[in-house]
Motif scaffolding. Structure first.
Motif, PDB file in Angstrom:
ATOM      1  N   LEU A  97       9.308  12.410  -1.407  1.00 19.17           N
ATOM      2  CA  LEU A  97      10.297  12.105  -0.367  1.00 19.17           C
ATOM      3  C   LEU A  97       9.627  11.571   0.891  1.00 19.17           C
ATOM      4  CD1 LEU A  97      12.726  15.170  -0.623  1.00 19.17           C
ATOM      5  CD2 LEU A  97      13.140  12.826  -1.402  1.00 19.17           C
ATOM      6  N   PHE A  98       8.526  12.197   1.287  1.00 23.65           N
ATOM      7  CA  PHE A  98       7.820  11.776   2.501  1.00 23.65           C
ATOM      8  C   PHE A  98       7.310  10.343   2.361  1.00 23.65           C
ATOM      9  CE2 PHE A  98       4.374  11.668   5.631  1.00 23.65           C
ATOM     10  CZ  PHE A  98       4.953  12.322   6.712  1.00 23.65           C
ATOM     11  N   SER A  99       6.776  10.021   1.184  1.00 25.70           N
ATOM     12  CA  SER A  99       6.253   8.672   0.972  1.00 25.70           C
ATOM     13  C   SER A  99       7.388   7.651   0.885  1.00 25.70           C
ATOM     14  CB  SER A  99       5.379   8.620  -0.292  1.00 25.70           C
ATOM     15  OG  SER A  99       6.112   9.005  -1.440  1.00 25.70           O
ATOM     16  N   MET A 100       8.539   8.041   0.333  1.00 26.07           N
ATOM     17  CA  MET A 100       9.688   7.137   0.274  1.00 26.07           C
ATOM     18  C   MET A 100      10.230   6.851   1.672  1.00 26.07           C
ATOM     19  SD  MET A 100      10.516   5.818  -2.604  1.00 26.07           S
ATOM     20  CE  MET A 100      12.160   5.261  -2.145  1.00 26.07           C
ATOM     21  N   ILE A 101      10.244   7.883   2.516  1.00 26.63           N
ATOM     22  CA  ILE A 101      10.690   7.703   3.902  1.00 26.63           C
ATOM     23  C   ILE A 101       9.742   6.757   4.631  1.00 26.63           C
ATOM     24  CG2 ILE A 101      10.966   8.897   6.118  1.00 26.63           C
ATOM     25  CD1 ILE A 101      11.925  11.336   4.414  1.00 26.63           C
ATOM     26  N   ASN A 102       8.454   6.890   4.335  1.00 25.81           N
ATOM     27  CA  ASN A 102       7.460   6.000   4.928  1.00 25.81           C
ATOM     28  C   ASN A 102       7.681   4.560   4.459  1.00 25.81           C
ATOM     29  OD1 ASN A 102       5.316   5.623   6.661  1.00 25.81           O
ATOM     30  ND2 ASN A 102       3.755   6.195   5.180  1.00 25.81           N
ATOM     31  N   TYR A 103       7.984   4.402   3.171  1.00 25.52           N
ATOM     32  CA  TYR A 103       8.227   3.059   2.627  1.00 25.52           C
ATOM     33  C   TYR A 103       9.476   2.441   3.268  1.00 25.52           C
ATOM     34  CZ  TYR A 103       8.564  -0.714  -0.820  1.00 25.52           C
ATOM     35  OH  TYR A 103       8.624  -1.945  -1.431  1.00 25.52           O
ATOM     36  N   ALA A 104      10.482   3.271   3.505  1.00 22.88           N
ATOM     37  CA  ALA A 104      11.706   2.783   4.148  1.00 22.88           C
ATOM     38  C   ALA A 104      11.390   2.175   5.508  1.00 22.88           C
ATOM     39  CB  ALA A 104      12.710   3.929   4.301  1.00 22.88           C
ATOM     40  N   ARG A 105      10.467   2.794   6.217  1.00 22.61           N
ATOM     41  CA  ARG A 105      10.083   2.288   7.537  1.00 22.61           C
ATOM     42  C   ARG A 105       9.484   0.891   7.431  1.00 22.61           C
ATOM     43  NH1 ARG A 105       5.395   2.963  10.247  1.00 22.61           N
ATOM     44  NH2 ARG A 105       4.638   4.474   8.721  1.00 22.61           N
ATOM     45  N   PHE A 106       8.704   0.661   6.387  1.00 22.46           N
ATOM     46  CA  PHE A 106       8.100  -0.657   6.198  1.00 22.46           C
ATOM     47  C   PHE A 106       9.125  -1.704   5.774  1.00 22.46           C
ATOM     48  CE2 PHE A 106       4.149   1.495   6.620  1.00 22.46           C
ATOM     49  CZ  PHE A 106       3.198   0.523   6.913  1.00 22.46           C
ATOM     50  N   LEU A 107      10.255  -1.225   5.247  1.00 24.97           N
ATOM     51  CA  LEU A 107      11.337  -2.143   4.874  1.00 24.97           C
ATOM     52  C   LEU A 107      12.346  -2.318   6.002  1.00 24.97           C
ATOM     53  CD1 LEU A 107      12.077  -0.870   1.239  1.00 24.97           C
ATOM     54  CD2 LEU A 107      10.624  -2.782   1.919  1.00 24.97           C
ATOM     55  N   ASN A 108      12.051  -1.684   7.156  1.00 25.35           N
ATOM     56  CA  ASN A 108      12.986  -1.696   8.291  1.00 25.35           C
ATOM     57  C   ASN A 108      14.331  -1.076   7.932  1.00 25.35           C
ATOM     58  OD1 ASN A 108      11.239  -2.993  10.185  1.00 25.35           O
ATOM     59  ND2 ASN A 108      11.631  -4.932   9.148  1.00 25.35           N
ATOM     60  N   VAL A 109      14.262  -0.028   7.115  1.00 24.99           N
ATOM     61  CA  VAL A 109      15.457   0.715   6.713  1.00 24.99           C
ATOM     62  C   VAL A 109      15.388   2.107   7.316  1.00 24.99           C
ATOM     63  CG1 VAL A 109      16.644   1.803   4.758  1.00 24.99           C
ATOM     64  CG2 VAL A 109      15.803  -0.552   4.557  1.00 24.99           C
ATOM     65  N   ASN A 110      16.473   2.526   7.981  1.00 25.79           N
ATOM     66  CA  ASN A 110      16.542   3.899   8.473  1.00 25.79           C
ATOM     67  C   ASN A 110      16.950   4.792   7.301  1.00 25.79           C
ATOM     68  OD1 ASN A 110      17.891   6.363   9.499  1.00 25.79           O
ATOM     69  ND2 ASN A 110      17.374   5.506  11.499  1.00 25.79           N
ATOM     70  N   GLN A 118       0.828  -1.199   0.000  1.00 26.27           N
ATOM     71  CA  GLN A 118       0.000   0.000   0.000  1.00 26.27           C
ATOM     72  C   GLN A 118       0.871   1.261   0.000  1.00 26.27           C
ATOM     73  OE1 GLN A 118      -2.092  -1.109   3.666  1.00 26.27           O
ATOM     74  NE2 GLN A 118      -4.012  -1.225   2.517  1.00 26.27           N
ATOM     75  N   VAL A 119       1.960   1.187   0.743  1.00 32.48           N
ATOM     76  CA  VAL A 119       2.877   2.332   0.819  1.00 32.48           C
ATOM     77  C   VAL A 119       3.578   2.512  -0.519  1.00 32.48           C
ATOM     78  CG1 VAL A 119       4.704   3.410   2.170  1.00 32.48           C
ATOM     79  CG2 VAL A 119       3.230   1.703   3.228  1.00 32.48           C
ATOM     80  N   TRP A 120       3.967   1.398  -1.153  1.00 25.75           N
ATOM     81  CA  TRP A 120       4.631   1.494  -2.455  1.00 25.75           C
ATOM     82  C   TRP A 120       3.671   2.057  -3.502  1.00 25.75           C
ATOM     83  CZ3 TRP A 120       8.996   2.286  -4.407  1.00 25.75           C
ATOM     84  CH2 TRP A 120       9.256   2.055  -5.765  1.00 25.75           C
ATOM     85  N   ASP A 121       2.401   1.666  -3.421  1.00 23.34           N
ATOM     86  CA  ASP A 121       1.402   2.239  -4.330  1.00 23.34           C
ATOM     87  C   ASP A 121       1.321   3.750  -4.144  1.00 23.34           C
ATOM     88  OD1 ASP A 121       0.820  -0.259  -5.317  1.00 23.34           O
ATOM     89  OD2 ASP A 121      -0.982  -0.544  -4.091  1.00 23.34           O
ATOM     90  N   LYS A 122       1.443   4.194  -2.886  1.00 25.20           N
ATOM     91  CA  LYS A 122       1.405   5.633  -2.598  1.00 25.20           C
ATOM     92  C   LYS A 122       2.624   6.331  -3.186  1.00 25.20           C
ATOM     93  CE  LYS A 122      -0.266   9.337  -0.654  1.00 25.20           C
ATOM     94  NZ  LYS A 122      -1.497   9.959  -1.200  1.00 25.20           N
ATOM     95  N   VAL A 123       3.766   5.685  -3.126  1.00 28.26           N
ATOM     96  CA  VAL A 123       4.986   6.241  -3.732  1.00 28.26           C
ATOM     97  C   VAL A 123       4.770   6.429  -5.235  1.00 28.26           C
ATOM     98  CG1 VAL A 123       7.406   5.806  -4.296  1.00 28.26           C
ATOM     99  CG2 VAL A 123       6.547   5.267  -2.005  1.00 28.26           C
ATOM    100  N   GLN A 124       4.211   5.401  -5.878  1.00 36.98           N
ATOM    101  CA  GLN A 124       3.954   5.477  -7.326  1.00 36.98           C
ATOM    102  C   GLN A 124       2.970   6.603  -7.648  1.00 36.98           C
ATOM    103  OE1 GLN A 124       5.475   3.666  -9.598  1.00 36.98           O
ATOM    104  NE2 GLN A 124       6.623   2.406  -8.165  1.00 36.98           N
ATOM    105  N   GLU A 125       1.952   6.735  -6.810  1.00 38.65           N
ATOM    106  CA  GLU A 125       0.965   7.793  -7.004  1.00 38.65           C
ATOM    107  C   GLU A 125       1.616   9.173  -6.916  1.00 38.65           C
ATOM    108  OE1 GLU A 125      -2.492   9.742  -4.237  1.00 38.65           O
ATOM    109  OE2 GLU A 125      -2.499   7.554  -4.389  1.00 38.65           O
ATOM    110  N   GLU A 126       2.493   9.343  -5.908  1.00 38.16           N
ATOM    111  CA  GLU A 126       3.160  10.637  -5.724  1.00 38.16           C
ATOM    112  C   GLU A 126       4.120  10.930  -6.875  1.00 38.16           C
ATOM    113  OE1 GLU A 126       2.148  12.695  -3.739  1.00 38.16           O
ATOM    114  OE2 GLU A 126       1.214  11.636  -2.078  1.00 38.16           O
TER     115      GLU A 126
END
Length: 256
Positions: free
Chosen positions: A195-208, A163-171
């Protein structure tokens, strides 16, 4: 090292701070305000040492930061506002209050529930928003990450990574629309959303995201400096080299 030796070492630092504040011209002139930018600098130096996994340097930088904490407490004691004991007791009381699963009869099932309880307790303490704990002066990337962590703590979050990746694509699509329109203000706004959505996606990947970006920064610097050194060996300034010539050394650097 035993607790007794650790306490003695800390007492030694407090004594030295007293002596410096009384006798050293530079230390005598410092205020909370003049130390602030130095503390920020020391924090970044500690961050660098952690990223480099240099344990000896981490030890040194922790000492520098500890000195700043003791310095602030010393200044506070001179105006009878707070001292080192007040600082320590304040954080101890907070930790005990916000860990009822340790110091009371609250039961939690996992780390996520601990975080949720933490945010709920902060609201009970009088905070009107879970976002009040995010410092205004944080760098934007770190701030975005902390904002997302905070709202997640009260259940405002996506359920699945896709869902987060879909949001990245949308943005990204919305950004491209504004790029074509040529409206610079809207381009900047949409770029921020990406950028905000990519940072959110990073969180779901357990990436700081901060660590990930700094890792790339260091990698780029290392490769570019290799390119500079090779150009130096040729006695040829980079500005006189073609992009194709530079790419040869850049690709060499990538293999190192």
């Amino acid at each position: 090292m035993s607790k007794e030796l650790q306490i003695k070492a800390f007492e030694r630092l407090l004594i030295i701070m007293d002596e410096l504040r009384e006798q050293c011209p530079w230390d005598k002139k410092q205020t909370l305000q003049t130390l602030r930018h130095l503390t920020i600098e020391e924090t970044y130096e500690l961050g660098d040492a952690i990223l480099d996994n240099d344990l000896n340097e981490i030890k040194k930088e922790l000492g520098d930061l500890l000195l700043h904490i003791v310095f602030y407490a010393k200044i506070g004691s001179e105006t009878n506002d707070f001292d080192m004991a007040d600082v320590c007791n304040e954080i101890c009381d907070k930790l005990i209050h916000r860990h009822p699963h340790i110091y009371s009869d609250t039961v939690v099932k996992d780390e996520e529930e601990v975080k949720q309880n933490w945010e709920k307790l902060k609201l009970k303490e009088g905070k009107k928003s879970v976002l009040e704990g995010v410092p205004r002066s944080l760098p934007a990337l770190v701030k975005a990450s902390r904002i997302q962590d905070k709202v997640k703590g009260v259940g405002f979050d996506w359920e699945e990574p896709h869902q987060v990746w879909d949001k990245v694509q949308e943005e990204l699509e919305e950004l491209q629309v504004e790029v074509k329109s040529g409206d610079q203000d809207k381009i900047e706004a949409e770029f921020g959303d990406v950028l905000f959505s990519m940072i959110n996606y990073a969180r779901f990947l357990n990436v700081n995201p901060e660590d990930a970006l700094e890792r790339t920064n260091k990698k780029f610097i290392k490769r570019f400096q290799y390119l500079e050194s090779k150009a130096g060996e040729l006695g040829k300034p980079l500005m006189d080299m073609t992009l194709a010539e530079m790419d040869v050394f850049w690709n060499e650097a990538k293999k190192l």
